[in-house]
Scaffold this motif. Structure first.
Motif, PDB file in Angstrom:
ATOM      1  N   HIS B 306      46.892  31.594  13.571  1.00 37.24           N
ATOM      2  CA  HIS B 306      45.617  32.192  13.961  1.00 37.24           C
ATOM      3  C   HIS B 306      45.558  32.341  15.483  1.00 37.24           C
ATOM      4  O   HIS B 306      45.208  33.397  16.011  1.00 37.24           O
ATOM      5  CB  HIS B 306      44.469  31.301  13.459  1.00 37.24           C
ATOM      6  CG  HIS B 306      43.117  31.753  13.918  1.00 37.24           C
ATOM      7  ND1 HIS B 306      42.354  32.651  13.212  1.00 37.24           N
ATOM      8  CD2 HIS B 306      42.410  31.444  15.038  1.00 37.24           C
ATOM      9  CE1 HIS B 306      41.216  32.876  13.863  1.00 37.24           C
ATOM     10  NE2 HIS B 306      41.224  32.150  14.978  1.00 37.24           N
ATOM     11  N   ASP B 307      45.937  31.267  16.181  1.00 41.29           N
ATOM     12  CA  ASP B 307      45.892  31.291  17.639  1.00 41.29           C
ATOM     13  C   ASP B 307      46.839  32.321  18.225  1.00 41.29           C
ATOM     14  O   ASP B 307      46.620  32.839  19.317  1.00 41.29           O
ATOM     15  CB  ASP B 307      46.227  29.903  18.203  1.00 41.29           C
ATOM     16  CG  ASP B 307      45.120  28.898  17.885  1.00 41.29           C
ATOM     17  OD1 ASP B 307      44.015  29.358  17.515  1.00 41.29           O
ATOM     18  OD2 ASP B 307      45.362  27.683  17.974  1.00 41.29           O
ATOM     19  N   ARG B 308      47.945  32.582  17.521  1.00 44.14           N
ATOM     20  CA  ARG B 308      48.879  33.588  18.023  1.00 44.14           C
ATOM     21  C   ARG B 308      48.422  35.013  17.720  1.00 44.14           C
ATOM     22  O   ARG B 308      49.111  35.971  18.058  1.00 44.14           O
ATOM     23  CB  ARG B 308      50.258  33.394  17.393  1.00 44.14           C
ATOM     24  CG  ARG B 308      50.983  32.172  17.877  1.00 44.14           C
ATOM     25  CD  ARG B 308      52.406  32.193  17.351  1.00 44.14           C
ATOM     26  NE  ARG B 308      53.110  30.957  17.685  1.00 44.14           N
ATOM     27  CZ  ARG B 308      54.401  30.763  17.471  1.00 44.14           C
ATOM     28  NH1 ARG B 308      55.108  31.733  16.905  1.00 44.14           N
ATOM     29  NH2 ARG B 308      54.987  29.635  17.792  1.00 44.14           N
ATOM     30  N   GLY B 309      47.301  35.123  17.004  1.00 46.58           N
ATOM     31  CA  GLY B 309      46.783  36.450  16.700  1.00 46.58           C
ATOM     32  C   GLY B 309      47.508  37.151  15.578  1.00 46.58           C
ATOM     33  O   GLY B 309      47.497  38.377  15.485  1.00 46.58           O
ATOM     34  N   LEU B 310      48.169  36.380  14.701  1.00 48.00           N
ATOM     35  CA  LEU B 310      48.898  36.997  13.584  1.00 48.00           C
ATOM     36  C   LEU B 310      47.962  37.368  12.447  1.00 48.00           C
ATOM     37  O   LEU B 310      48.351  38.078  11.517  1.00 48.00           O
ATOM     38  CB  LEU B 310      49.968  36.036  13.063  1.00 48.00           C
ATOM     39  CG  LEU B 310      50.967  35.526  14.097  1.00 48.00           C
ATOM     40  CD1 LEU B 310      51.893  34.498  13.471  1.00 48.00           C
ATOM     41  CD2 LEU B 310      51.775  36.682  14.664  1.00 48.00           C
ATOM     42  N   GLY B 311      46.736  36.862  12.505  1.00 44.62           N
ATOM     43  CA  GLY B 311      45.769  37.101  11.445  1.00 44.62           C
ATOM     44  C   GLY B 311      44.616  36.155  11.695  1.00 44.62           C
ATOM     45  O   GLY B 311      44.553  35.507  12.750  1.00 44.62           O
ATOM     46  N   THR B 312      43.747  36.043  10.701  1.00 48.99           N
ATOM     47  CA  THR B 312      42.603  35.158  10.910  1.00 48.99           C
ATOM     48  C   THR B 312      42.572  34.051   9.877  1.00 48.99           C
ATOM     49  O   THR B 312      42.846  34.276   8.696  1.00 48.99           O
ATOM     50  CB  THR B 312      41.277  35.932  10.889  1.00 48.99           C
ATOM     51  OG1 THR B 312      40.215  34.991  11.044  1.00 48.99           O
ATOM     52  CG2 THR B 312      41.083  36.685   9.583  1.00 48.99           C
ATOM     53  N   MET B 313      42.272  32.849  10.355  1.00 47.79           N
ATOM     54  CA  MET B 313      42.107  31.744   9.413  1.00 47.79           C
ATOM     55  C   MET B 313      40.694  31.717   8.852  1.00 47.79           C
ATOM     56  O   MET B 313      40.401  31.004   7.914  1.00 47.79           O
ATOM     57  CB  MET B 313      42.443  30.413  10.088  1.00 47.79           C
ATOM     58  CG  MET B 313      41.559  30.027  11.234  1.00 47.79           C
ATOM     59  SD  MET B 313      42.204  28.605  12.144  1.00 47.79           S
ATOM     60  CE  MET B 313      41.672  27.274  11.090  1.00 47.79           C
ATOM     61  N   PHE B 314      39.806  32.536   9.445  1.00 49.37           N
ATOM     62  CA  PHE B 314      38.423  32.572   8.948  1.00 49.37           C
ATOM     63  C   PHE B 314      38.313  33.704   7.947  1.00 49.37           C
ATOM     64  O   PHE B 314      37.793  34.782   8.236  1.00 49.37           O
ATOM     65  CB  PHE B 314      37.449  32.726  10.120  1.00 49.37           C
ATOM     66  CG  PHE B 314      37.628  31.638  11.148  1.00 49.37           C
ATOM     67  CD1 PHE B 314      37.422  30.305  10.799  1.00 49.37           C
ATOM     68  CD2 PHE B 314      38.038  31.927  12.436  1.00 49.37           C
ATOM     69  CE1 PHE B 314      37.606  29.295  11.731  1.00 49.37           C
ATOM     70  CE2 PHE B 314      38.215  30.910  13.363  1.00 49.37           C
ATOM     71  CZ  PHE B 314      38.003  29.584  13.017  1.00 49.37           C
ATOM     72  N   TRP B 315      38.815  33.443   6.760  1.00 44.05           N
ATOM     73  CA  TRP B 315      38.856  34.483   5.735  1.00 44.05           C
ATOM     74  C   TRP B 315      37.451  34.941   5.351  1.00 44.05           C
ATOM     75  O   TRP B 315      37.256  36.054   4.875  1.00 44.05           O
ATOM     76  CB  TRP B 315      39.609  33.967   4.512  1.00 44.05           C
ATOM     77  CG  TRP B 315      39.014  32.713   3.934  1.00 44.05           C
ATOM     78  CD1 TRP B 315      39.309  31.444   4.286  1.00 44.05           C
ATOM     79  CD2 TRP B 315      37.983  32.634   2.966  1.00 44.05           C
ATOM     80  NE1 TRP B 315      38.550  30.556   3.586  1.00 44.05           N
ATOM     81  CE2 TRP B 315      37.715  31.256   2.760  1.00 44.05           C
ATOM     82  CE3 TRP B 315      37.259  33.590   2.229  1.00 44.05           C
ATOM     83  CZ2 TRP B 315      36.741  30.816   1.858  1.00 44.05           C
ATOM     84  CZ3 TRP B 315      36.306  33.145   1.332  1.00 44.05           C
ATOM     85  CH2 TRP B 315      36.055  31.758   1.166  1.00 44.05           C
ATOM     86  N   GLN B 316      36.454  34.073   5.623  1.00 39.57           N
ATOM     87  CA  GLN B 316      35.081  34.438   5.273  1.00 39.57           C
ATOM     88  C   GLN B 316      34.630  35.679   6.037  1.00 39.57           C
ATOM     89  O   GLN B 316      33.747  36.413   5.592  1.00 39.57           O
ATOM     90  CB  GLN B 316      34.122  33.279   5.580  1.00 39.57           C
ATOM     91  CG  GLN B 316      34.436  31.980   4.884  1.00 39.57           C
ATOM     92  CD  GLN B 316      35.417  31.097   5.672  1.00 39.57           C
ATOM     93  OE1 GLN B 316      36.165  31.579   6.514  1.00 39.57           O
ATOM     94  NE2 GLN B 316      35.416  29.805   5.366  1.00 39.57           N
ATOM     95  N   ASN B 317      35.243  35.900   7.216  1.00 38.06           N
ATOM     96  CA  ASN B 317      34.850  37.046   8.038  1.00 38.06           C
ATOM     97  C   ASN B 317      35.422  38.356   7.522  1.00 38.06           C
ATOM     98  O   ASN B 317      35.067  39.413   8.013  1.00 38.06           O
ATOM     99  CB  ASN B 317      35.300  36.847   9.487  1.00 38.06           C
ATOM    100  CG  ASN B 317      34.640  35.630  10.095  1.00 38.06           C
ATOM    101  OD1 ASN B 317      33.677  35.104   9.546  1.00 38.06           O
ATOM    102  ND2 ASN B 317      35.172  35.181  11.225  1.00 38.06           N
ATOM    103  N   LEU B 318      36.364  38.275   6.582  1.00 38.52           N
ATOM    104  CA  LEU B 318      36.970  39.501   6.068  1.00 38.52           C
ATOM    105  C   LEU B 318      36.125  40.068   4.937  1.00 38.52           C
ATOM    106  O   LEU B 318      35.340  39.353   4.307  1.00 38.52           O
ATOM    107  CB  LEU B 318      38.389  39.218   5.556  1.00 38.52           C
ATOM    108  CG  LEU B 318      39.396  38.702   6.571  1.00 38.52           C
ATOM    109  CD1 LEU B 318      40.725  38.413   5.888  1.00 38.52           C
ATOM    110  CD2 LEU B 318      39.587  39.704   7.699  1.00 38.52           C
ATOM    111  N   ARG B 319      36.310  41.370   4.681  1.00 39.06           N
ATOM    112  CA  ARG B 319      35.643  41.953   3.506  1.00 39.06           C
ATOM    113  C   ARG B 319      36.377  41.459   2.265  1.00 39.06           C
ATOM    114  O   ARG B 319      37.557  41.738   2.080  1.00 39.06           O
ATOM    115  CB  ARG B 319      35.682  43.479   3.579  1.00 39.06           C
ATOM    116  CG  ARG B 319      34.608  44.080   4.452  1.00 39.06           C
ATOM    117  CD  ARG B 319      34.590  45.593   4.327  1.00 39.06           C
ATOM    118  NE  ARG B 319      35.871  46.181   4.693  1.00 39.06           N
ATOM    119  CZ  ARG B 319      36.225  46.432   5.954  1.00 39.06           C
ATOM    120  NH1 ARG B 319      35.406  46.152   6.963  1.00 39.06           N
ATOM    121  NH2 ARG B 319      37.406  46.977   6.214  1.00 39.06           N
TER     122      ARG B 319
END
Lengths: 603, 323
Positions: B306-319
């Motif tokens: 997540h910190d490297r910007g490979l994706g997000t660990m906060f899946w709740q923010n995704l559709r």
């Protein structure tokens, strides 16, 4: 052919004369077939046909042998997930039909193991036709036949060749070897497999020739890849895939001290340069055994000495060095039944037929009784001599990890013929020919070297291909211990001084991850341990300390099966922090650690 | 001396000079002055980015299919919710499907990806117009056994997939230039593709706690992978930096809850009838770890990625689409 016929006016009928003239012209163009020497009496058609039949049989049996050897490997199938992994072909077939193997194991174990009953077929063939196995079937014999044909130097042609193909007293050696090995078998060791031709062929080609060829192919493939030329790269890839699917497997295999296996193979092939089929005539104990049975052969040679002109053509082509020429008695026990002599004879001297007259035939080995008894006694004495060396009853090497399903060590030595089928089939390259780990008696018997490859948990292929039952044909359920104790081949131990979580404050536990048993024989203890930072502290002080959470592995000896997966995958590369020794092996009643293991439940 | 002609002397000296000269030229041309012994250049990490360039628009970014028991229809529903396979695979593409075929275990042990899930992904890729669909992995146990006994060989073959077994000549050394992974043998069939679909199985892992999408890239490496465990979290993050797939489809149809990653006891696995499809491999693991009762914050490699910007660990923010 048609194009070489002379042109003629269209529409005219072809007369017999025209055709004859054309044929004559054709003969003039084609190389002349060698005129037969002496009276030039052609060989019987049936013999000429049989010589060709023999050549095709030799090529065919050698082909089948090599194909079986290439197929002594599991390469995966489209079978469903629950299908048992077995080889579809009887790849050990040649060994099952080997009466020397049958005779040795009969003497050592007093039983004939499963498929070894097939060796009766070979005995049957010999009793009817003589040593046709040597001349027509034996793949190792065919290899020597070919090398004796292409190898001779200028010193091995013409009269030199005639000389080298005369019966020699050295040919007795194989009988003495046979008696020694049979006596050794009766004394408890199937060490004769060291010189059994099928065993030699499987071992040398399987453990030395094929791996070496694979290595060369690998180097060539990397070379092609390094060129950077797309066509070469994909060509090398396709070739690599094809060879991995047919001849070898996808990983380069290595075999412990296999140089000696390869060297002896090359040496025995090289001897063909001086004495054609040196192996078959002088060393082969299987040939000797068949030579003993050949005295009963119903088919054989009859000679008319009076017609012989001493042209020696029969000797030029003789395979067995069995005195086909006139003036001496034919040696039925040495004859490979190749029929070359009759095909070559221009004088109508040699005739092969059923129930031939026995006037000019010697049917039994030309060995001295006292020497025979002495060599047999020496063979029998070898076994106790080898065993008072400290490798079996005491100081048994911890490195002798036998394949799963192996019988107890003494019986193992009675059965194992060192054919290397198990080593060839092992999918993980885990099984290797012992050098002196198992003593001089155990040379080239299989041992597991976990650092090279571990025993794949659900694999039982080594037992499937073992022709003599040294490794029994266990099922997956028996090996894994479904409803019973699993088969153990040893126990793992930690060298905690080299183990990362134990002494270097570094997480690891690859060993635990690979441990295949359920529950796992390797369990971990959670620990928070001090760790010194690998950089100097401020102002030249000692490096600062921190703490690290690690999982320290332990072995449960009651669950460990000694497969060696942990040792194989340990990242401490040179000398692993976890290693397997053979203590706790299911097959032994004495080589145990735990008290409860003494309640022995094996067969 | 008298019978040595001048011509002969010149010829002999000439031959000697030519040999010496030739040796000197060869020696100079191939002169090895010793290698500089130090660190190689360390540039930005190498990546193989197979992600779509066009954004998802209004489509869901994370699809979770649970309302079925048939693995194939779970896959179909999840992919459909993301806009269908045609969004990811174009006509004529070479598609690599990367399941987990790591262990010599049968499907009931849930140590490898479910063969029905793999087969359905292959079928969908072909339906979307793929020219070739390659199914491959670099196994831990003996590959022939793993491919057969996982059931994936047959299942993928039956739907036209091209199964490639790991062979030594298919590994090439590459500079990954990651934080801990620099020079490694890389399994080329996985990186030589137009599109890469990661089809991991969700399971417990004794060291990393939970593994699925990002840990599945261990299968792109050859060589001595056993060293990776000393820093498993950074290793996984390095690999996820290197491999960024077109699509991630996590098989959680049957999940190994204990004794991962290999398992071996049927009682350790449980049927969860879930398939997760997403374009964000970090979110795939962040969502997936909840299936075995973990949170993303507990699992260091998810945070690192997540910190490297490979994706997000906060899946709740995704559709999110639950189908």
């Amino acid at each position: 052919m048609a194009s070489s016929e002379p042109a003629r006016p269209a529409g005219k009928a072809v007369s017999a004369n025209d055709l004859g003239g054309a044929l004559d012209k054709l003969r003039a163009i084609l190389p002349k077939s060698k005129a037969r020497a002496g009276s030039g009496i052609p060989a019987r058609k049936v013999i000429r046909a049989l010589v060709w039949a023999r050549r095709f049989a030799q090529a065919g049996f050698l082909g089948v042998f090599l194909w079986f050897l290439f197929q002594t490997a599991f390469r995966g199938t489209f079978a469903s997930a629950d299908t048992r992994v077995r080889l579809p072909l009887p790849v050990e077939g040649f060994l099952l039909a080997d009466p020397f193997v049958g005779a040795m194991t009969l003497l050592s174990t007093r039983t004939v193991y499963r498929g070894l009953l097939w060796s009766l077929v070979t005995i049957g063939l010999t009793v009817v036709f003589g040593r046709v196995f040597c001349g027509w079937i034996c793949p190792f014999g065919t290899i020597h036949h070919v090398f004796a044909w292409i190898f001779p130097s200028r010193y091995g042609k013409g009269s030199k060749r005639v000389e080298s193909n005369k019966t020699s007293p050295r040919q007795r050696v194989k009988y003495y070897l046979l008696y020694a090995f049979l006596a050794a078998a009766a004394a408890g060791s199937a060490a004769g497999g060291l010189l059994d031709p099928i065993c030699v062929a499987v071992r040398a080609i399987g453990l030395a020739v094929i791996p070496a060829a694979q290595y060369v192919a690998g180097v060539a493939s990397s070379g092609a890849t390094a060129t950077g030329v797309r066509a070469l790269q994909s060509g090398a890839d396709a070739t690599g895939d094809f060879l991995a699917r047919t001849v070898w497997q996808s990983k380069q295999v290595y075999f412990h001290q296999t140089w000696l296996v390869g060297l002896l193979f090359v040496a025995v092939l090289f001897l063909n340069r001086f004495i054609p089929r040196f192996w078959c005539r002088v060393l082969c104990p299987l040939g000797a055994l068949l030579g003993v049975f050949a005295r009963f052969a119903l088919f054989g040679m009859e000679k008319d000495h009076a017609k012989c002109t001493d042209c020696n053509l029969c000797l030029v082509h003789c395979q067995g060095a069995d005195s086909p020429q006139g003036g001496v008695k034919h040696r039925q026990d040495e004859c490979h039944m190749c029929l070359n002599c009759e095909a070559a004879c221009p004088e109508d001297v040699i005739k092969f037929r059923f129930l031939p007259g026995r006037a000019s035939t010697v049917r039994t080995p030309d060995t001295a009784r006292r020497t025979a008894i002495a060599t047999a006694a020496a063979g029998a004495a070898m076994i106790p001599a080898a065993r008072i060396a400290d490798v079996l009853d005491t100081n048994y090497s911890s490195k002798v990890i036998r394949p799963p399903g192996s019988v107890e060590e003494r019986e193992f030595l009675e059965r194992c013929i060192r054919c290397a089928e198990c080593m060839k089939v092992c999918p993980n390259n885990a099984l290797h020919p012992a050098f002196f780990e198992a003593g001089v008696e155990g040379i080239w018997t299989p041992i597991l070297i976990p650092r090279i490859g571990y025993c794949e948990h659900s694999c039982v292929l080594c037992g499937q291909v073992c022709p003599t039952g040294a490794i029994q044909k266990i099922t997956e359920e028996q090996k894994l211990g479904v409803g019973m104790k699993p088969v153990s081949i040893g126990t793992a131990f930690y060298d905690v001084g080299r183990c990362l979580p134990w002494s270097m404050a570094t997480p690891c536990i690859v060993c635990e991850e690979f441990c295949p048993t359920s529950p796992k024989a390797i369990w971990v203890e959670e620990a928070t341990v001090p760790k010194r930072l690998p950089i100097a502290g401020q102002d030249g002080k000692e490096p600062e300390m921190t703490t690290v959470h690690v999982q320290r592995p332990h072995v449960d000896p009651a669950l460990c099966i000694g497969c060696g997966a942990c040792e194989k995958v340990c990242p401490v590369q040179d000398q692993p922090a976890v290693y397997v020794t053979n203590v706790g092996e299911t097959r032994s009643k004495t080589n145990v650690i735990l008290l409860e293991n003494t309640k022995y439940s094996g067969s | 001396m008298a019978d040595t002609s001048r011509r002969d002397v010149l010829q002999r000296i000439g031959a000697a000079a030519a040999v010496l000269g030739g040796a000197a030229v060869l020696g100079r041309a191939r002169w090895d002055q010793g290698h500089p012994f130090g660190e190689g250049t360390r540039d930005r990490p190498q990546t193989r980015d197979f992600r779509l360039k066009s954004g998802p628009g209004e489509l869901p970014q994370l699809a979770v299919a649970t309302k079925d028991t048939d693995p194939a229809s779970l896959v179909r529903k999840a992919v459909e919710a993301l806009g269908g396979m045609k969004r990811f695979v174009s006509r004529g593409d070479v598609v690599v499907v990367k399941p987990n075929i790591g262990w010599d275990r049968t499907p009931i042990h849930a140590a490898n990806t479910n063969p029905k899930v793999v087969a359905e992904v292959v079928r969908l890729a072909f339906d979307a117009g793929a020219k070739r669909v390659v199914v491959t992995d670099a196994s831990c146990n003996e590959p022939n056994r793993c491919f057969q006994r996982s059931g994936i060989w047959k299942a993928a073959y039956d739907v036209g997939g091209e199964i490639v077994l790991p062979a030594e000549h298919r590994f090439r050394t590459m500079r990954l230039r990651g934080e801990v992974l620099d020079e490694w043998l890389v399994y080329t069939p996985i990186v030589n593709a137009d599109k890469v679909i990661n089809v991991p199985v969700a399971k417990h892992h004794n060291l990393a706690k939970y593994t699925a999408a990002m840990k599945n890239w261990y299968g792109t490496l050859g060589g001595r992978r056993n060293r990776l465990h000393q820093n498993i979290d950074v290793s996984i993050a390095d690999l996820a930096t290197f491999m960024q797939p077109t699509l991630t489809i996590v098989d959680a149809v049957r999940v190994l809850l204990r004794n991962g990653p290999q398992g071996g006891n049927i009682a350790d696995a449980k049927d969860l009838h879930t398939v997760i499809a997403t374009t964000d491999q970090v979110a795939a693991d962040a969502y997936g770890c909840r299936l075995i009762g973990r949170t993303p914050e507990e699992i260091p490699y998810i945070k690192l990625a997540h910190d490297r910007g490979l994706g997000t660990m906060f899946w709740q923010n995704l559709r999110l689409a639950e189908v």
